[in-house]
Design a protein around this motif. Structure first.
Motif, PDB file in Angstrom:
ATOM      1  N   ALA A 245       0.833  -1.206   0.000  1.00 25.31           N
ATOM      2  CA  ALA A 245       0.000   0.000   0.000  1.00 25.31           C
ATOM      3  C   ALA A 245       0.867   1.256   0.000  1.00 25.31           C
ATOM      4  CB  ALA A 245      -0.921  -0.013   1.220  1.00 25.31           C
ATOM      5  N   SER A 246       1.995   1.218   0.715  1.00 23.17           N
ATOM      6  CA  SER A 246       2.899   2.365   0.764  1.00 23.17           C
ATOM      7  C   SER A 246       3.493   2.647  -0.606  1.00 23.17           C
ATOM      8  CB  SER A 246       4.022   2.117   1.773  1.00 23.17           C
ATOM      9  OG  SER A 246       3.508   2.003   3.080  1.00 23.17           O
ATOM     10  N   LEU A 247       3.833   1.594  -1.344  1.00 26.62           N
ATOM     11  CA  LEU A 247       4.361   1.792  -2.690  1.00 26.62           C
ATOM     12  C   LEU A 247       3.321   2.452  -3.591  1.00 26.62           C
ATOM     13  CD1 LEU A 247       6.338  -1.533  -3.305  1.00 26.62           C
ATOM     14  CD2 LEU A 247       7.279   0.754  -2.908  1.00 26.62           C
ATOM     15  N   VAL A 248       2.057   2.040  -3.428  1.00 27.26           N
ATOM     16  CA  VAL A 248       0.975   2.674  -4.187  1.00 27.26           C
ATOM     17  C   VAL A 248       0.893   4.161  -3.834  1.00 27.26           C
ATOM     18  CG1 VAL A 248      -1.523   2.764  -4.536  1.00 27.26           C
ATOM     19  CG2 VAL A 248      -0.357   0.554  -4.441  1.00 27.26           C
ATOM     20  N   SER A 249       0.998   4.469  -2.530  1.00 24.93           N
ATOM     21  CA  SER A 249       0.945   5.853  -2.080  1.00 24.93           C
ATOM     22  C   SER A 249       2.093   6.666  -2.663  1.00 24.93           C
ATOM     23  CB  SER A 249       0.989   5.896  -0.545  1.00 24.93           C
ATOM     24  OG  SER A 249       1.034   7.225  -0.075  1.00 24.93           O
ATOM     25  N   ILE A 250       3.300   6.106  -2.615  1.00 24.48           N
ATOM     26  CA  ILE A 250       4.476   6.811  -3.140  1.00 24.48           C
ATOM     27  C   ILE A 250       4.328   7.053  -4.637  1.00 24.48           C
ATOM     28  CG2 ILE A 250       6.964   6.628  -3.542  1.00 24.48           C
ATOM     29  CD1 ILE A 250       7.070   4.875  -0.967  1.00 24.48           C
ATOM     30  N   LEU A 251       3.928   6.018  -5.368  1.00 21.77           N
ATOM     31  CA  LEU A 251       3.791   6.129  -6.819  1.00 21.77           C
ATOM     32  C   LEU A 251       2.707   7.137  -7.189  1.00 21.77           C
ATOM     33  CD1 LEU A 251       4.627   5.119  -9.614  1.00 21.77           C
ATOM     34  CD2 LEU A 251       2.903   3.304  -9.387  1.00 21.77           C
ATOM     35  N   ALA A 252       1.557   7.050  -6.523  1.00 18.07           N
ATOM     36  CA  ALA A 252       0.467   7.980  -6.817  1.00 18.07           C
ATOM     37  C   ALA A 252       0.893   9.416  -6.525  1.00 18.07           C
ATOM     38  CB  ALA A 252      -0.770   7.613  -5.999  1.00 18.07           C
ATOM     39  N   GLY A 253       1.562   9.609  -5.386  1.00 16.78           N
ATOM     40  CA  GLY A 253       2.017  10.955  -5.032  1.00 16.78           C
ATOM     41  C   GLY A 253       3.035  11.489  -6.016  1.00 16.78           C
ATOM     42  N   ALA A 254       3.976  10.637  -6.442  1.00 19.07           N
ATOM     43  CA  ALA A 254       5.026  11.076  -7.366  1.00 19.07           C
ATOM     44  C   ALA A 254       4.449  11.418  -8.738  1.00 19.07           C
ATOM     45  CB  ALA A 254       6.092   9.997  -7.487  1.00 19.07           C
ATOM     46  N   VAL A 255       3.555  10.576  -9.237  1.00 17.64           N
ATOM     47  CA  VAL A 255       2.954  10.829 -10.557  1.00 17.64           C
ATOM     48  C   VAL A 255       2.108  12.099 -10.524  1.00 17.64           C
ATOM     49  CG1 VAL A 255       1.289   9.966 -12.249  1.00 17.64           C
ATOM     50  CG2 VAL A 255       2.996   8.418 -11.272  1.00 17.64           C
ATOM     51  N   LEU A 256       1.305  12.247  -9.477  1.00 19.65           N
ATOM     52  CA  LEU A 256       0.458  13.431  -9.366  1.00 19.65           C
ATOM     53  C   LEU A 256       1.307  14.694  -9.212  1.00 19.65           C
ATOM     54  CD1 LEU A 256      -2.349  14.656  -9.178  1.00 19.65           C
ATOM     55  CD2 LEU A 256      -2.355  14.154  -6.728  1.00 19.65           C
ATOM     56  N   LEU A 257       2.377  14.600  -8.414  1.00 20.77           N
ATOM     57  CA  LEU A 257       3.258  15.758  -8.219  1.00 20.77           C
ATOM     58  C   LEU A 257       3.919  16.150  -9.540  1.00 20.77           C
ATOM     59  CD1 LEU A 257       4.505  17.764  -6.228  1.00 20.77           C
ATOM     60  CD2 LEU A 257       6.341  16.107  -5.827  1.00 20.77           C
ATOM     61  N   TRP A 258       4.388  15.158 -10.283  1.00 25.19           N
ATOM     62  CA  TRP A 258       5.010  15.432 -11.585  1.00 25.19           C
ATOM     63  C   TRP A 258       4.015  16.120 -12.515  1.00 25.19           C
ATOM     64  CZ3 TRP A 258       3.585  13.266 -16.366  1.00 25.19           C
ATOM     65  CH2 TRP A 258       4.444  13.571 -17.428  1.00 25.19           C
ATOM     66  N   ARG A 259       2.783  15.655 -12.491  1.00 27.37           N
ATOM     67  CA  ARG A 259       1.777  16.225 -13.399  1.00 27.37           C
ATOM     68  C   ARG A 259       1.428  17.663 -13.020  1.00 27.37           C
ATOM     69  NH1 ARG A 259      -4.280  13.729 -14.655  1.00 27.37           N
ATOM     70  NH2 ARG A 259      -4.938  15.383 -16.085  1.00 27.37           N
ATOM     71  N   ILE A 260       1.160  17.906 -11.738  1.00 27.62           N
ATOM     72  CA  ILE A 260       0.748  19.259 -11.359  1.00 27.62           C
ATOM     73  C   ILE A 260       1.916  20.240 -11.438  1.00 27.62           C
ATOM     74  CG2 ILE A 260      -1.123  18.409  -9.894  1.00 27.62           C
ATOM     75  CD1 ILE A 260       0.573  18.998  -7.461  1.00 27.62           C
ATOM     76  N   LYS A 261       3.139  19.749 -11.198  1.00 26.36           N
ATOM     77  CA  LYS A 261       4.308  20.618 -11.339  1.00 26.36           C
ATOM     78  C   LYS A 261       4.511  21.011 -12.799  1.00 26.36           C
ATOM     79  CE  LYS A 261       6.679  21.219  -7.403  1.00 26.36           C
ATOM     80  NZ  LYS A 261       7.216  22.519  -6.938  1.00 26.36           N
ATOM     81  N   ASN A 262       4.327  20.060 -13.703  1.00 29.80           N
ATOM     82  CA  ASN A 262       4.452  20.367 -15.128  1.00 29.80           C
ATOM     83  C   ASN A 262       3.422  21.401 -15.560  1.00 29.80           C
ATOM     84  OD1 ASN A 262       6.648  18.764 -15.616  1.00 29.80           O
ATOM     85  ND2 ASN A 262       5.539  17.150 -16.674  1.00 29.80           N
ATOM     86  N   GLN A 263       2.190  21.218 -15.101  1.00 30.50           N
ATOM     87  CA  GLN A 263       1.140  22.173 -15.449  1.00 30.50           C
ATOM     88  C   GLN A 263       1.433  23.539 -14.847  1.00 30.50           C
ATOM     89  OE1 GLN A 263      -2.393  20.216 -13.979  1.00 30.50           O
ATOM     90  NE2 GLN A 263      -2.654  18.983 -15.841  1.00 30.50           N
TER      91      GLN A 263
END
Length: 472
Positions: A245-263
């Motif tokens: 579950a922690s890996l899911v949390s890390i991955l979701a957070g990293a992908v979302l952060l990358w997306r919103i930072k790019n925008q």
């Protein structure tokens, strides 16, 4: 350990007590976060009178609902990890012990999504607001695990701070890692960091959702690492359910952060700052430009944002106008309009003159024009939507303030120099020794014998110059 407190006829589970204290602490922190963001939310159209409780108690309402949903989710997730045991004994659903962190997160998250709509706040902004409180609530709840000895402790160790739980709900006489204590301190550090990010978001533009993404990543990493010394059974590729579950949390957070930072970074810096001003207003804060040899203590100055001149420089502009009494002031780079307004205040005090200001970005100029229209100073201001190098000025210029794109400053002086009053003033902002382009341009003009330069030791640097023939 103390699984229960016995007060007369009352028996209070210490785990439940600490969870309640954690929720109360989280509510206070969330309420404090609401209060410091309240002006921002109201200004941006959120937290309307009809969409919030009347006594500013949003934090307590949110934590009450989300906390209950989190406890239900944590319990369900825990029992569903062992479905055979649940089928054999359905009464496990209402046990006071056994709560899974990831289930609590999922339950609380779903509740927070609905609450964000209730308060008419965008989901990512709402999650940003709730993240520090969630980290504190979890940290305090872990002390309940420690006191009750409910099996959340770690593997045996000989470290000096190892603990045993002979009277715990899940007893052990071996000295083990007190992992709930580790989590308590780690989550408090995470909460402090998230709170700091929230403070920075008040001072300047930040991507919406950045705090929440950091919560997902940091808490996921912390829990993943803690699990290596926990006694939980392994399932997925030698990992515990919590680690998966922690890996899911890390991955979701990293992908979302990358997306919103790019925008976020796809927007021009000027637009990000203008949008932040529209949402939060002008935020007075210490200047954060790095120290320079000529200005070793920039924190003694003040600023509103990273592109507008220092507050003291803005005040200096007004004083210069009232001192030298210019009839025509030309400003390149209107941006937020604060410098234009200071110049206009000086002109108003003099009772004559005008300032011509230009900004090539229509969106930025539109925001500045709104300031001018509501300032009562619009009669002194001629704001133009055009490039400084294309601007046509009629008459003699008594003061020139160059504050547009740094590569243009030297060209602007060369363009307007023939029209400068020999006794007028030329000012070039951003001329510190760490911002060499403007400084070197001014000194180059001086070396050519065109102007005489004085370098003022402000944090970002300010050139005050005059045509060389005005000194003869």
């Amino acid at each position: 350990m103390i699984p229960f407190l016995h007060i007369g006829p009352l028996t209070i589970p210490t785990f439940g007590l600490m969870v309640a204290i954690g929720l109360l602490a989280a509510a206070y922190i969330l309420q404090a976060d609401f209060e410091r963001h309240r002006a921002q939310f109201v200004k941006s159209g959120h937290l309307k009178d009809g969409g919030k409780p009347s006594h500013h108690d949003e934090g307590f309402l949110i934590i009450g609902i989300a906390g209950l949903a989190g406890l239900i989710g944590a319990r369900l997730y825990h029992v569903l990890e062992s479905p055979r045991e649940l089928i054999a004994d359905p009464s496990q659903l209402i046990s006071r012990f056994g709560f899974a962190w990831f289930g609590g997160f999922l339950g609380g998250f779903v509740a927070l999504v609905f609450l964000a709509r209730r308060f008419e706040i965008p989901v990512l902004e709402f999650m940003d607001l709730c993240s520090p409180a969630a980290a504190v609530g979890y940290a305090i709840g872990r002390i309940g695990c420690l006191l009750s000895g409910d099996g959340d402790y770690g593997v045996p160790t000989k470290l000096p701070w190892a603990m045993s739980f002979p009277n715990g709900v899940v007893p052990t006489t071996e000295r083990v890692h007190p992992t709930p204590l580790y989590e308590f301190f780690i989550w408090l550090v995470i909460a402090a960091f998230l709170w700091h990010l929230g403070t920075k978001s008040l001072r300047g533009p930040k991507a919406k959702g950045e705090i929440f993404c950091n919560y997902l990543i940091l808490t996921g990493i912390a829990r993943f690492l803690i699990e290596f010394i926990r006694i939980n059974p392994r399932s997925f590729f030698g990992l515990s359910n919590a680690q998966a579950a922690s890996l899911v949390s890390i991955l979701a957070g990293a992908v979302l952060l990358w997306r919103i930072k790019n925008q976020f970074h796809a927007l021009r810096k000027e637009h990000r700052i203008v949008d932040h001003i529209a949402a939060s207003g002008d935020v007075l804060q210490p200047e954060y430009h790095r120290p320079t040899p000529e200005c070793p203590h920039p924190e003694r100055w003040h600023m509103y944002d990273s592109m507008t001149a220092e507050v003291e420089v803005l005040d200096f502009l007004k004083v210069l106008v009232t001192t030298v009494k210019p009839e025509l002031v030309v400003e390149t780079g209107t941006f937020s309009g604060l410098s234009t307004l200071r110049i206009a205040e000086g002109l108003q005090a003099n009772g004559f003159g005008r300032v011509i200001t230009c900004e090539h970005d229509p969106k930025v100029l539109a925001a500045a024009q709104q300031r001018f229209d509501s300032s009562g100073l619009e009669q002194w201001i001629d704001a133009r939507s055009e490039s400084s190098l294309e601007m046509k000025i009629e008459g003699q210029i008594d003061m020139l303030f160059c504050d547009s794109d740094p590569p243009l400053r030297e060209q602007e002086v060369r363009k307007f120099l023939p029209q400068m009053n020999p006794h007028g003033l030329i000012l070039m902002h951003d001329a510190s020794s760490s911002m060499k382009m403007v400084r070197e341009g001014a000194l180059r003009l001086e070396a050519e014998g065109l102007i005489s330069v004085l370098l003022l030791p402000t944090p970002r640097g300010l050139v005050v110059a005059q045509k060389r023939d005005g000194r003869s």
